[in-house]
Design a protein around this motif. Structure first.
Motif, mmCIF file in Angstrom:
data_model
loop_
_atom_site.group_PDB
_atom_site.id
_atom_site.type_symbol
_atom_site.label_atom_id
_atom_site.label_comp_id
_atom_site.label_asym_id
_atom_site.label_seq_id
_atom_site.Cartn_x
_atom_site.Cartn_y
_atom_site.Cartn_z
ATOM 1 N N PHE A 179 0.368 5.755 0.411
ATOM 2 C CA PHE A 179 -0.546 6.731 0.996
ATOM 3 C C PHE A 179 -0.192 8.154 0.538
ATOM 4 O O PHE A 179 -0.203 9.084 1.327
ATOM 5 C CB PHE A 179 -0.489 6.640 2.524
ATOM 6 N N ASN A 180 0.099 8.292 -0.743
ATOM 7 C CA ASN A 180 0.526 9.589 -1.266
ATOM 8 C C ASN A 180 -0.549 10.661 -1.115
ATOM 9 O O ASN A 180 -0.272 11.782 -0.675
ATOM 10 C CB ASN A 180 0.919 9.452 -2.749
ATOM 11 N N ARG A 181 -1.794 10.331 -1.474
ATOM 12 C CA ARG A 181 -2.855 11.337 -1.396
ATOM 13 C C ARG A 181 -3.188 11.673 0.060
ATOM 14 O O ARG A 181 -3.414 12.846 0.402
ATOM 15 C CB ARG A 181 -4.103 10.850 -2.131
ATOM 16 N N LEU A 182 -3.235 10.661 0.922
ATOM 17 C CA LEU A 182 -3.508 10.917 2.341
ATOM 18 C C LEU A 182 -2.423 11.804 2.933
ATOM 19 O O LEU A 182 -2.724 12.767 3.670
ATOM 20 C CB LEU A 182 -3.598 9.601 3.117
ATOM 21 N N GLY A 193 -9.515 4.943 -6.898
ATOM 22 C CA GLY A 193 -8.332 5.449 -6.212
ATOM 23 C C GLY A 193 -8.616 5.738 -4.756
ATOM 24 O O GLY A 193 -9.606 5.261 -4.190
ATOM 25 N N SER A 194 -7.775 6.520 -4.131
ATOM 26 C CA SER A 194 -7.951 6.905 -2.738
ATOM 27 C C SER A 194 -9.342 7.497 -2.525
ATOM 28 O O SER A 194 -9.879 8.184 -3.400
ATOM 29 C CB SER A 194 -6.885 7.930 -2.348
ATOM 30 N N VAL A 247 -7.926 4.074 3.086
ATOM 31 C CA VAL A 247 -7.357 5.411 2.893
ATOM 32 C C VAL A 247 -6.102 5.404 2.027
ATOM 33 O O VAL A 247 -5.472 6.434 1.827
ATOM 34 C CB VAL A 247 -7.050 6.076 4.255
ATOM 35 N N SER A 248 -5.766 4.226 1.494
ATOM 36 C CA SER A 248 -4.576 4.117 0.652
ATOM 37 C C SER A 248 -4.897 4.495 -0.788
ATOM 38 O O SER A 248 -6.058 4.652 -1.180
ATOM 39 C CB SER A 248 -4.039 2.679 0.686
ATOM 40 N N ASP A 249 -3.848 4.608 -1.599
ATOM 41 C CA ASP A 249 -4.031 4.879 -3.029
ATOM 42 C C ASP A 249 -4.574 3.660 -3.755
ATOM 43 O O ASP A 249 -5.010 3.768 -4.902
ATOM 44 C CB ASP A 249 -2.690 5.294 -3.647
ATOM 45 N N GLN A 250 -4.543 2.493 -3.089
ATOM 46 C CA GLN A 250 -4.990 1.242 -3.704
ATOM 47 C C GLN A 250 -6.411 0.845 -3.267
ATOM 48 O O GLN A 250 -6.812 -0.304 -3.424
ATOM 49 C CB GLN A 250 -4.031 0.101 -3.351
ATOM 50 N N CYS A 251 -7.176 1.780 -2.705
ATOM 51 C CA CYS A 251 -8.531 1.496 -2.226
ATOM 52 C C CYS A 251 -9.322 0.721 -3.282
ATOM 53 O O CYS A 251 -9.353 1.093 -4.458
ATOM 54 C CB CYS A 251 -9.253 2.798 -1.895
ATOM 55 N N LEU A 264 0.814 -1.206 0.000
ATOM 56 C CA LEU A 264 0.000 0.000 0.000
ATOM 57 C C LEU A 264 0.856 1.268 0.000
ATOM 58 O O LEU A 264 1.941 1.292 0.577
ATOM 59 C CB LEU A 264 -0.923 0.020 1.229
#
Length: 335
Positions: free
Chosen positions: A57-60, A124-125, A95-99, A55
């Motif tokens: 978490f760039n966007r978060l 995406g997220s 909450v990951s970019d891989q949602c 996973l």
């Protein structure tokens, strides 16, 4: 009643989960399996181990930095993203970019689902989905200008705060143990947002309307609260209702087993009486063009010139349309 996994090498049923009652057994449905897991392990979807461990978490991280919040390993554990033994949880996956979950957005022509104007799936997220969903609705959210003397006032078809609250409620409170998408359906007269799971067990729609709240996803709700996306639990529905205070149309909230639907009416959609329903097909012509002619009416309804002229005169008298130009250059616009 017992649960067991069948053994293919014994010539029994294919591998799977079965429910035995007495001397008979039957395959358990996905919903039944989900309920059994909840009964034995509790409704702790967020805390369970994620099946996906790769996973990012760039966007978060980006959203937290905007708000001056740290995103360290300690914070990840405090938020429930990472377990005490350094395993990503379902909360982390959400909450990951891989949602894995998505929002399906559809724009329909008119007030039913017969004709699609556009459709898209937002992935995406969940923060990307939230932003994209709001921007898409905003693109189709028309503006009507009204004048009081020299003062011009612009009003949107759908109150922006109501859209925001409905979207946030759908994302924060849906049941993510279901793999299905959240649905957003935009019609000419209303916006519908349908999220899976319905209200949590034991909480009635009447109680929710009063402001009672029990977050299904407590860690996700806590994160959204820290990010100042939501202000307090139990205020979403009341805020939506407040947005329509004093208007002739009001939002609706529907709760059934497995789903919750919010219906936001278009504040500028014409409310036709039963008597005026005969003009609906003519009014729908304005969904694809700003102006129409008598010939457009004749073609759309399959009627003669005299009938079309009489219907347009009636609509002018009822103030449903306005007339522009004269003679062969006569055109009609919706009010």
């Amino acid at each position: 009643m017992k649960l067991y996994e069948s053994e293919t090498d014994k010539g029994l049923k294919p591998t799977g989960v079965y429910v035995r009652s007495g001397t008979t057994s039957a395959p358990a449905s996905e919903d039944a399996i989900r309920m059994m897991i909840k009964m034995t392990d509790g409704d702790s979807f967020e805390a369970n181990r994620s099946l996906v461990q790769e996973l990012t978490f760039n966007r978060l991280d980006e959203e937290l930095k905007k708000r001056g919040l740290e995103f360290t390993e300690v914070q990840m554990k405090n938020l429930g993203i990472l377990s005490s033994d350094d395993i990503y949880t379902n909360m982390g996956l959400l909450v990951s970019d891989q949602c894995k979950h998505s929002i399906k957005f559809a724009i329909f022509q008119g007030t039913d689902k017969l004709v699609f104007k556009d459709r898209k799936e937002l992935t995406g997220s969940i923060f990307v989905q939230l932003t994209d969903a709001y921007k898409t609705i905003d693109f189709y959210n028309g503006t009507k200008a009204t004048f009081h003397d020299l003062l011009r006032t612009d009003e949107r078809d759908y109150p922006e705060d109501a859209i925001r609250e409905a979207l946030l409620n759908a994302i924060v409170h849906r049941d993510y143990s279901f793999s299905g998408s959240t649905f957003i359906n935009l019609y000419s007269d209303r916006l519908e947002i349908i999220s899976l799971g319905g209200l949590v067990s034991g909480l009635s729609l009447e109680a929710a309307m009063m402001g009672a709240s029990q977050p299904r996803n407590e860690k996700l709700a806590s994160l959204f609260y820290r990010m100042k996306l939501i202000e307090a639990y139990g205020t979403g529905i009341s805020k939506i209702i407040s947005c329509y205070k004093g208007l002739s149309v009001q939002p609706k909230f529907e709760n059934v087993e497995g789903a919750f639907r919010v219906i936001l009416p278009n504040t500028h959609a014409q409310q036709l009486s039963v008597e005026d329903q005969k003009y609906l097909q003519i009014l729908r012509l304005f969904e694809n063009q700003k102006e129409i002619t008598r010939s457009d009416v004749e073609e759309a309804l399959g009627i003669g010139t005299t009938h079309a002229i009489n219907m347009l005169k009636e609509m002018l008298y009822k103030d449903l349309i306005s007339k522009v130009g004269n003679g062969r250059l006569t055109r009609y616009m919706a009010k």
